[in-house]
Design an enzyme around this catalytic site. Structure first.
Site, PDB file in Angstrom:
ATOM      1  CG  ASP A 139     -18.091  40.226-106.280  1.00 16.14           C
ATOM      2  OD1 ASP A 139     -17.947  39.593-107.272  1.00 16.14           O
ATOM      3  OD2 ASP A 139     -17.528  41.412-106.106  1.00 16.14           O
ATOM      4  NE  ARG A 159     -16.694  11.855-121.106  1.00 11.80           N
ATOM      5  CZ  ARG A 159     -17.273  11.570-122.216  1.00 11.80           C
ATOM      6  NH1 ARG A 159     -16.863  12.047-123.325  1.00 11.80           N
ATOM      7  NH2 ARG A 159     -18.193  10.439-122.185  1.00 11.80           N
ATOM      8  CG  HIS A 196     -14.308  37.769-109.739  1.00  7.92           C
ATOM      9  ND1 HIS A 196     -15.425  38.348-108.879  1.00  7.92           N
ATOM     10  CD2 HIS A 196     -15.068  36.942-110.408  1.00  7.92           C
ATOM     11  CE1 HIS A 196     -16.553  37.970-109.418  1.00  7.92           C
ATOM     12  NE2 HIS A 196     -16.317  37.171-110.606  1.00  7.92           N
ATOM     13  CE  LYS A 201     -17.525  33.794-109.925  1.00  9.28           C
ATOM     14  NZ  LYS A 201     -17.909  34.605-111.404  1.00  9.28           N
TER      15      LYS A 201
END
Length: 352
Positions: free
Chosen positions: A225, A290, A186, A207
């Site tokens: 999908d 970060r 998926h 998405k």
């Protein structure tokens, strides 16, 4: 490895006030201790075997069908190829009958120097084996004993005009693609600046909407999908199941046809997966990368790919963030690291 060594020790050599958001203590060492590893479960890999019609195989490999008997299809279950020289000499201890058998000038010359009875025995012994097919190369016609054995045991016999080495290389590529282990997951697969980006995340995280924004910006959709991924060597190729190819589901609108709406330039049939982006809901307690080290990975079919975990919350432009991720990936491939560049600048300031 050189980049990682260069980034080690940032916290030791650079004053905390010079590191962006020092309170977060986002050093390479700290990130290494909390780095997450995403591994995709490989237990459900589709079996790497298939049947191909004799005509289709002959067409794809540019072969002439010498004899097919009652065989409509050829069963392939390994990409390995065998040249049965030892078997013609009578050695079958380690013979792999499931492989495609290829005989060239060397094997045919060896058969020709045998007596009629020995040649007949060698050919019949080989054809007794449940081989998928036998392919002759170098335009050398099969001897009468071999052709007789092929008919007797109802085997598929084909011939190629190519020299043996060239044909074996061609056949190896074909079988590797044909039998590549694959699975459908998926997600959404896109081509961003030539980088294959696989976007994963929980249903409803955004998405498809992010993919639609990227298509509007000129990038190409491969699959939405459901993404079928095949492993060819160390390469992962992704495509869409044919029944939903180039369709996209957008909540609130429904199903849309990307190719019809945006043209053929907005879609792509196959793209290698170069990196994975995981969208997840923003968690104030979570610690996200970060400084960019260490690189997290996501494993599909045993192959690790770089992973970026992107937190989602209102106001974040995910399309721009994914473009930046793809550009960064390309720069890293070229040997450029923004973290290294920042490290060099900070070290330069310390020397001053």
């Amino acid at each position: 490895m050189a980049n990682k060594k260069k980034n080690d020790g940032i916290a030791e050599n650079i004053p905390a006030e010079l590191i962006p958001d020092a309170d977060a203590q986002t050093t390479a060492a700290a990130e290494a201790s909390i780095a997450r590893k995403y591994d995709f479960d490989d237990d459900n890999v589709e079996s790497a075997e298939t049947d191909v019609s004799v005509e289709e195989f002959a067409r794809r490999m540019d072969l002439n069908v010498v004899y097919r008997g009652s065989n409509e299809q050829i069963h392939f279950n390994t990409f390995n190829i065998s040249r049965p020289g030892l078997q013609l000499a009578g050695y079958y201890k380690h013979f792999s009958a499931e492989r495609v058998q290829v005989m060239g000038e060397m094997e045919m010359t060896y058969l020709e120097q045998m007596t009629h009875d020995a040649r007949k025995t060698a050919c019949e012994t080989l054809m007794k084996q449940p081989i998928p097919c036998l392919i002759m190369t170098s335009t050398i016609p099969p001897c009468a004993e071999l052709l007789s054995a092929v008919k007797k045991y109802d085997r598929v016999l084909l011939e190629s005009k190519l020299r043996t080495t060239m044909f074996v290389n061609k056949l190896s590529l074909y079988l590797n693609e044909l039998l590549a282990p694959s699975k459908t997951i998926h997600g959404v697969l896109l081509d961003l600046y030539g980088v294959g980006v696989l976007m994963i995340g929980e249903s409803g995280i955004g998405k498809s909407e992010t993919a639609l924004s990227l298509i509007e910006r000129g990038h190409r959709l491969v699959a939405d999908d459901a993404v079928t991924i095949s492993r060819i060597g160390e390469r992962l190729d992704g495509t869409s199941p044919e029944v939903i190819r180039y369709f996209m589901e957008v909540r609130g609108i429904g199903i849309i046809d990307i190719k019809a709406m945006y043209g053929a330039g907005a879609v792509q049939l196959v793209k290698s997966v170069d990196m994975v982006v995981k969208l997840e809901a923003w968690d104030d307690k979570a610690r996200y990368t970060r400084l960019g080290e260490p690189e997290e990975t996501y494993t599909i079919l045993g192959v690790k790919k770089p992973l970026h975990v992107i937190p989602v919350k209102p106001g974040r432009n995910l399309a721009v963030i994914l473009e930046a991720a793809a550009r960064t990936h390309r720069l890293n491939d070229l040997g450029f690291s923004a973290m290294d560049e920042l490290n060099d600048r900070l070290r330069g300031n310390l020397k001053k």
